[in-house]
Design an enzyme around this catalytic site. Structure first.
Site, PDB file in Angstrom:
ATOM      1  N   CYS A 169      14.020  -0.714 -16.612  1.00 49.30           N
ATOM      2  CA  CYS A 169      12.680  -0.214 -17.121  1.00 49.30           C
ATOM      3  C   CYS A 169      12.763   0.584 -18.419  1.00 49.30           C
ATOM      4  CB  CYS A 169      11.988   0.458 -16.223  1.00 49.30           C
ATOM      5  SG  CYS A 169      11.519  -0.567 -14.760  1.00 49.30           S
ATOM      6  N   HIS A 177       6.281   3.831 -19.859  1.00 55.97           N
ATOM      7  CA  HIS A 177       6.532   2.566 -18.950  1.00 55.97           C
ATOM      8  C   HIS A 177       5.217   2.515 -17.751  1.00 55.97           C
ATOM      9  CE1 HIS A 177       8.744  -0.284 -16.474  1.00 55.97           C
ATOM     10  NE2 HIS A 177       8.754   0.773 -15.332  1.00 55.97           N
ATOM     11  N   ASN A 179       4.263  -4.012 -12.902  1.00 59.60           N
ATOM     12  CA  ASN A 179       5.450  -3.564 -13.487  1.00 59.60           C
ATOM     13  C   ASN A 179       6.364  -4.612 -14.098  1.00 59.60           C
ATOM     14  OD1 ASN A 179       7.823  -2.493 -14.314  1.00 59.60           O
ATOM     15  ND2 ASN A 179       7.899  -1.281 -12.460  1.00 59.60           N
TER      16      ASN A 179
HETATM   17  O1  UT7 Z   1       9.933   0.878 -12.663  1.00 61.45           O
HETATM   18  C1  UT7 Z   1      11.120   1.213 -12.266  1.00 61.45           C
HETATM   19  C2  UT7 Z   1      11.024   2.589 -11.414  1.00 61.45           C
HETATM   20  N1  UT7 Z   1      10.200   2.283 -10.282  1.00 61.45           N
HETATM   21  C3  UT7 Z   1       9.292   3.535 -10.037  1.00 61.45           C
HETATM   22  O2  UT7 Z   1       8.765   4.127 -10.866  1.00 61.45           O
HETATM   23  C4  UT7 Z   1       8.526   3.247  -8.849  1.00 61.45           C
HETATM   24  C5  UT7 Z   1       8.322   4.468  -8.269  1.00 61.45           C
HETATM   25  N2  UT7 Z   1       7.591   4.471  -6.800  1.00 61.45           N
HETATM   26  C6  UT7 Z   1       6.396   4.102  -6.490  1.00 61.45           C
HETATM   27  O3  UT7 Z   1       5.870   3.635  -7.387  1.00 61.45           O
HETATM   28  C7  UT7 Z   1       5.984   4.182  -4.800  1.00 61.45           C
HETATM   29  O4  UT7 Z   1       6.920   4.967  -4.487  1.00 61.45           O
HETATM   30  C8  UT7 Z   1       5.637   2.892  -4.143  1.00 61.45           C
HETATM   31  C9  UT7 Z   1       4.350   2.355  -5.014  1.00 61.45           C
HETATM   32  C10 UT7 Z   1       6.719   1.869  -4.375  1.00 61.45           C
HETATM   33  C11 UT7 Z   1       5.354   3.065  -2.763  1.00 61.45           C
HETATM   34  O5  UT7 Z   1       4.306   4.112  -2.980  1.00 61.45           O
HETATM   35  P1  UT7 Z   1       4.665   5.387  -1.908  1.00 61.45           P
HETATM   36  O6  UT7 Z   1       3.196   6.284  -2.079  1.00 61.45           O
HETATM   37  O7  UT7 Z   1       5.632   6.214  -2.352  1.00 61.45           O
HETATM   38  O8  UT7 Z   1       4.617   5.026  -0.412  1.00 61.45           O
HETATM   39  P2  UT7 Z   1       5.765   5.350   0.595  1.00 61.45           P
HETATM   40  O9  UT7 Z   1       7.078   4.298   0.239  1.00 61.45           O
HETATM   41  O10 UT7 Z   1       5.944   6.937   0.676  1.00 61.45           O
HETATM   42  O11 UT7 Z   1       5.251   4.869   2.005  1.00 61.45           O
HETATM   43  C12 UT7 Z   1       3.849   5.470   2.356  1.00 61.45           C
HETATM   44  C13 UT7 Z   1       3.431   4.466   3.740  1.00 61.45           C
HETATM   45  C14 UT7 Z   1       4.543   4.131   4.541  1.00 61.45           C
HETATM   46  O12 UT7 Z   1       3.889   4.271   5.804  1.00 61.45           O
HETATM   47  P3  UT7 Z   1       4.079   5.616   6.741  1.00 61.45           P
HETATM   48  O13 UT7 Z   1       5.829   5.728   6.850  1.00 61.45           O
HETATM   49  O14 UT7 Z   1       3.379   6.735   6.183  1.00 61.45           O
HETATM   50  O15 UT7 Z   1       3.479   5.030   8.108  1.00 61.45           O
HETATM   51  C15 UT7 Z   1       4.843   2.868   4.194  1.00 61.45           C
HETATM   52  O16 UT7 Z   1       5.331   2.288   5.416  1.00 61.45           O
HETATM   53  O17 UT7 Z   1       2.814   3.320   3.089  1.00 61.45           O
HETATM   54  C16 UT7 Z   1       3.399   2.236   3.841  1.00 61.45           C
HETATM   55  N3  UT7 Z   1       3.728   1.016   2.709  1.00 61.45           N
HETATM   56  C17 UT7 Z   1       2.675   0.298   2.637  1.00 61.45           C
HETATM   57  N4  UT7 Z   1       1.476   0.072   3.233  1.00 61.45           N
HETATM   58  C18 UT7 Z   1       0.836  -0.974   2.840  1.00 61.45           C
HETATM   59  C19 UT7 Z   1       4.878   1.124   2.050  1.00 61.45           C
HETATM   60  N5  UT7 Z   1       4.513  -0.251   1.064  1.00 61.45           N
HETATM   61  C20 UT7 Z   1       3.139  -0.755   1.418  1.00 61.45           C
HETATM   62  C21 UT7 Z   1       2.577  -1.824   1.139  1.00 61.45           C
HETATM   63  N6  UT7 Z   1       1.082  -1.806   1.870  1.00 61.45           N
HETATM   64  N7  UT7 Z   1       2.836  -2.472   0.257  1.00 61.45           N
END
Ligand code: UT7
Length: 332
Positions: free
Chosen positions: A116, A256, A286
């Site tokens: 990225c 980004h 992204n």
């Molecule tokens: O560009 C390159 C660099 N990349 C980035 O900068 C990406 C950085 N990370 C992010 O943007 C975020 O971490 C994500 C969008 C990927 C994920 O969001 P988050 O708020 O960090 O979610 P999480 O992984 O902490 O998950 C929170 C909850 C979990 O459920 P529990 O364990 O709390 O019950 C996940 O299982 O959300 C759940 N979850 C989803 N639910 C619905 C994870 N993905 C999804 C989904 N739909 N797609």
């Protein structure tokens, strides 16, 4: 060093027609529109569809338009620096394919792989060739067909990424405009949070690796999120400090586009007004190396000559950085 600086004299973007909406994704994985919008800010993304269509095909559309918009001749292009993590093929470089498809007979080119952060690394590399006086017309491309490396059964990644391409033309100037300074970083210990397991020399692709889906992106999103906010804030602050820039001296931040919450957290930590931060993640998701040039393209009409703009990115590697440019023209 010559006494020339490199400045952007034109910018162009291109995204494929096919839209993949959050509603479409609801039918593919266990997710929902509300979760995606609130956790990422993404509403839809574009995907490149069509047999044999690759990253270079998006770049052909983009760079052809850039060349005609800036009025330069194809023979004048000296160099293509192509930031991508989704090259058409492992070899040869996509830049070479692009030169051939566009008929850039006098240009040489190479790919640059910094995930990225690809575009900010690439604009820094491209600018050096102008600042040394070696070349006069350098095109820096950021393009990725992320859909080629995403597992559309993995809700942790498939909701985020999209396909697209952006490019800028760099030319020499004697004015106090253009590429000013950069703070670029990398830390390979971050490789455990964002990677593709197989297909490289460590684990070449086999029937088994493909069956196990090891050719797809794996991301530990929560950790990457934290490093991204911290990383982007610290490089922007370092860049400003060493150039004696105050927040009030900065006209725009072009970050980004990985997550709306990352962008707003960075702006809030820096105490920078959101209305001066470019954001189009809702439309494209992204697009990896393409996010920054796609923003430059969409905001081109709002930039004024003399505007101080900071580009900042964070991505796989880890790679991150910030670049200070002074805008060189009025598009309107
Ligand atoms: O560009 C390159 C660099 N990349 C980035 O900068 C990406 C950085 N990370 C992010 O943007 C975020 O971490 C994500 C969008 C990927 C994920 O969001 P988050 O708020 O960090 O979610 P999480 O992984 O902490 O998950 C929170 C909850 C979990 O459920 P529990 O364990 O709390 O019950 C996940 O299982 O959300 C759940 N979850 C989803 N639910 C619905 C994870 N993905 C999804 C989904 N739909 N797609």
């Amino acid at each position: 060093m010559s006494d020339f600086n490199a400045t952007i004299t034109g910018v162009q973007g291109w995204v494929p027609e096919h839209v993949l909406s959050n509603k479409d994704l609801e039918k593919m994985v266990d997710t929902n529109d509300e979760w995606i919008r609130t956790r990422t800010g993404i509403v839809e993304r574009r995907l490149l569809k069509g047999e044999d269509l690759a990253t270079s095909d998006m770049a052909v559309e983009c760079v052809e338009r850039l060349i005609s918009k800036t009025g330069i001749a194809k023979e004048e292009v000296d160099l293509i620096v192509f930031a991508t993590v989704t090259p058409d093929m492992v070899m040869p470089d996509t830049a070479n394919t692009l030169c051939d498809k566009l008929g850039l007979e006098n240009a040489f080119g190479f790919d640059l792989k910094a995930a990225c952060s690809g575009f900010i690394y690439a604009i820094t590399v491209g600018s050096q060739f102008i600042q040394t006086g070696m070349y006069k017309k350098v095109i820096v491309v950021g393009g990725d067909k992320m859909s080629s490396i995403i597992n559309y059964e993995d809700r942790a990644t498939c909701i985020i990424f999209g396909d697209g391409c952006g490019a800028v033309l760099l030319e020499p100037t004697k004015e106090q405009i253009g590429y000013r300074d950069a703070v670029l970083k990398s830390d390979g210990s971050g490789r455990e949070f964002l990677y593709i397991t197989a297909g490289g020399s460590k684990k070449p692709a086999t029937k088994e690796t493909v069956e196990a889906g090891e050719h797809f992106v794996i991301q530990e999103g929560r950790s990457v999120f934290k490093y991204a906010v911290k990383g982007m804030c610290s490089v922007v602050e370092e860049l400003m400090k060493r150039n004696q820039l105050e927040i009030s001296d900065i006209d725009w931040i072009v970050p980004h586009q990985a997550n709306k919450r990352i962008i707003t957290s960075v702006a809030s930590s820096l105490k920078f007004p959101m209305e001066k931060v470019t954001m189009n993640i809702h439309k494209y998701g992204n697009t990896t190396a393409a996010t920054i040039p796609l923003c430059l393209w969409e905001w081109e009409n709002q930039f004024k000559k003399g505007d101080n703009i900071i580009l900042t990115a964070f991505g796989g590697g880890f790679t991150w950085g910030a670049v200070w440019i002074t805008w060189g023209y009025e598009a309107g």
